[in-house]
Design an enzyme around this catalytic site. Sequence first.
Site, PDB file in Angstrom:
ATOM      1  N   ASP A 272       2.106   2.315   3.512  1.00 29.13           N
ATOM      2  CA  ASP A 272       1.373   3.428   3.528  1.00 29.13           C
ATOM      3  C   ASP A 272       1.350   4.472   4.694  1.00 29.13           C
ATOM      4  O   ASP A 272       1.487   5.692   4.837  1.00 29.13           O
ATOM      5  CB  ASP A 272      -0.007   3.022   3.146  1.00 29.13           C
ATOM      6  CG  ASP A 272      -1.156   4.174   3.201  1.00 29.13           C
ATOM      7  OD1 ASP A 272      -1.039   5.031   2.037  1.00 29.13           O
ATOM      8  OD2 ASP A 272      -1.752   4.426   3.868  1.00 29.13           O
TER       9      ASP A 272
ATOM     10  N   PHE B 147      -4.243 -10.251  14.941  1.00 29.64           N
ATOM     11  CA  PHE B 147      -2.975 -10.090  15.797  1.00 29.64           C
ATOM     12  C   PHE B 147      -2.593  -8.778  16.346  1.00 29.64           C
ATOM     13  O   PHE B 147      -1.790  -8.623  17.323  1.00 29.64           O
ATOM     14  CB  PHE B 147      -1.568 -10.246  14.972  1.00 29.64           C
ATOM     15  CG  PHE B 147      -1.430 -11.943  14.281  1.00 29.64           C
ATOM     16  CD1 PHE B 147      -1.406 -12.880  15.156  1.00 29.64           C
ATOM     17  CD2 PHE B 147      -1.852 -11.793  13.003  1.00 29.64           C
ATOM     18  CE1 PHE B 147      -1.485 -14.138  14.433  1.00 29.64           C
ATOM     19  CE2 PHE B 147      -1.571 -13.097  12.244  1.00 29.64           C
ATOM     20  CZ  PHE B 147      -1.459 -14.203  13.220  1.00 29.64           C
TER      21      PHE B 147
ATOM     22  N   SER C 105      -7.225   4.480  -1.098  1.00 26.09           N
ATOM     23  CA  SER C 105      -6.982   3.067  -1.083  1.00 26.09           C
ATOM     24  C   SER C 105      -8.172   2.018  -1.414  1.00 26.09           C
ATOM     25  O   SER C 105      -8.151   1.126  -1.955  1.00 26.09           O
ATOM     26  CB  SER C 105      -6.290   2.643   0.062  1.00 26.09           C
ATOM     27  OG  SER C 105      -5.330   2.985   0.292  1.00 26.09           O
TER      28      SER C 105
ATOM     29  N   ASP D  99       0.854  -1.165  -0.059  1.00 26.46           N
ATOM     30  CA  ASP D  99      -0.152   0.237  -0.067  1.00 26.46           C
ATOM     31  C   ASP D  99       0.753   1.401   0.042  1.00 26.46           C
ATOM     32  O   ASP D  99       1.759   1.401   0.798  1.00 26.46           O
ATOM     33  CB  ASP D  99      -0.704  -0.020   1.370  1.00 26.46           C
ATOM     34  CG  ASP D  99      -2.224   1.109   1.145  1.00 26.46           C
ATOM     35  OD1 ASP D  99      -2.066   2.096   1.031  1.00 26.46           O
ATOM     36  OD2 ASP D  99      -3.168   0.651   1.597  1.00 26.46           O
TER      37      ASP D  99
END
Length: 520
Positions: A340, A293, A112, A61
């Site tokens: 990103d 996570f 995005s 990204d």
Amino acid sequence: MKKTALVSTLALTASMAAAQDQDLPQASSEWFTAGQTTIQEILDRQPNTNTARNVIVLVADGNGVGTNYATRLFVGQQEGGLGEDHVLPYETPEWYSALVKTYNINAQTPDSAPTAGAMNTGVKQRFNLINLGEDAVTGDCRTEDANKLTTFAEIVSGMDKSVGIVSTARLTHATPAAVYAKTAYRNWEDAIEAPGDEGAEAAELGELCPNSKDIATQLIDAMEAGTIDLAMGGGRRHFVPEGTETDEGGEGRRADGTNLIERAQDLGAQYAWDTATAQELTLDGSSPILALFEDSHMEYEADRADEEEPSIAEMTRMAIEALSTNENGYYLEVEAGRVDHANHDGNAYRTLTDGAAFAEAVRVADEMTDDEDTLIIVTADHEHAIAFNGYCGRGSDILGLCYEVSNDGIEHSDQPNMAADGKPYTVLGYLNGTGSVLKEPTEGGNEWTGSRPDVSQEDATDMDYIQQALIPMSSETHSGEDVAVYAKGPYAHLFDGTLEQNVIFHVMHHAVTADDAAAE
């Protein structure tokens, strides 16, 4: 017969040219012989027209051509080289490549969500929404039903293939969400707001948009429907109710009281929340996998503790192992989301360490698969307002100062270049961001002022250093310039020239349906 004659003629021509090349004074140069080798490798490359059993899309990204350039130098320099001549795993001649135009249908500088949506549906989309047609309105859930698009995941799931998502960002974030979600606003990760009324009650929203669901719920719905078989990343807080403690002591954010992790487990899914529990997962394809996570995004690679959460390469390895048990094949999207985020922060060190981790994930994916039946695509959704200064000598640390070119050697001199203000400058900077050299007006004033602060090599190469920028912004922005796409495997040769971003979907779709097309 004509084709055989043509091949023989080309081979003879190439042989004659090579013989003539040996007479050139530069023929003994390593640069010259390397150039000949590259040309031969490209000549030897043959289009693969097999039907793709598997498709893997790896998206860093925010990793446009500029950020990728910086990552190349960083990795090469970390390995002890000068950096400029380093080759990332996807930059060899066996990979086909093209440039990709990233704009959205209503935005020169893309977001995005619609860029990832374009890759997953085959059409460009509107800024801030995911997998809805061009008549949808950003932020208006009432426009969702009539504009929902069919995703690549849904198509291949209908072909009895498995589907997986890996991301270092939240799984509900824009790029991973584009694999499975359809929403009028990318930020509806655990709640949806009624049009024009941020505090709408659920009942009122239900009347306005009865079929609208938050992104986290859509992920579990997709698991229940059999569309998503594996999802690994961050975003735990969006799956747990408010007031409920998460695995690492945080707190959920869901206002509807639903525990989506428990729902997934009730559906038979395996659940992991750290490296230890991930290592206990059964990767035989017998049950879906949900791994969350972090409460929000996963750690930057520079800050990651091995025992706490796996790397993007490790998640990629687990995903391929699990998905490859399906004899019909799979679709896997892998996102290095934090490239990103570090760019947005103006922090080149973390940008490039995550870029290096992404390159390792590409290497793992390539090693674990066969080019004969697996199409691998490496790309980015957009670029950032990253910029590079000159004129720097070879080997200038990509994170550090721009050193003078040496006139009698290869590596840079030991003298940094000086700007007109008498101060050194770094190789890498940003056009906007929190590192702006301009300062806010003092109380009672209205003029932005400031001068460029001095910077040393030690300062610039510190992992927490914020690169100097021009325009003051609370968060550095995306930019609208092209990104690159690299590919190998079935129909990778279709990536050529300069393409619209939605064409990536069409290459994937053609690759997995090539047998059907041939039959027609």
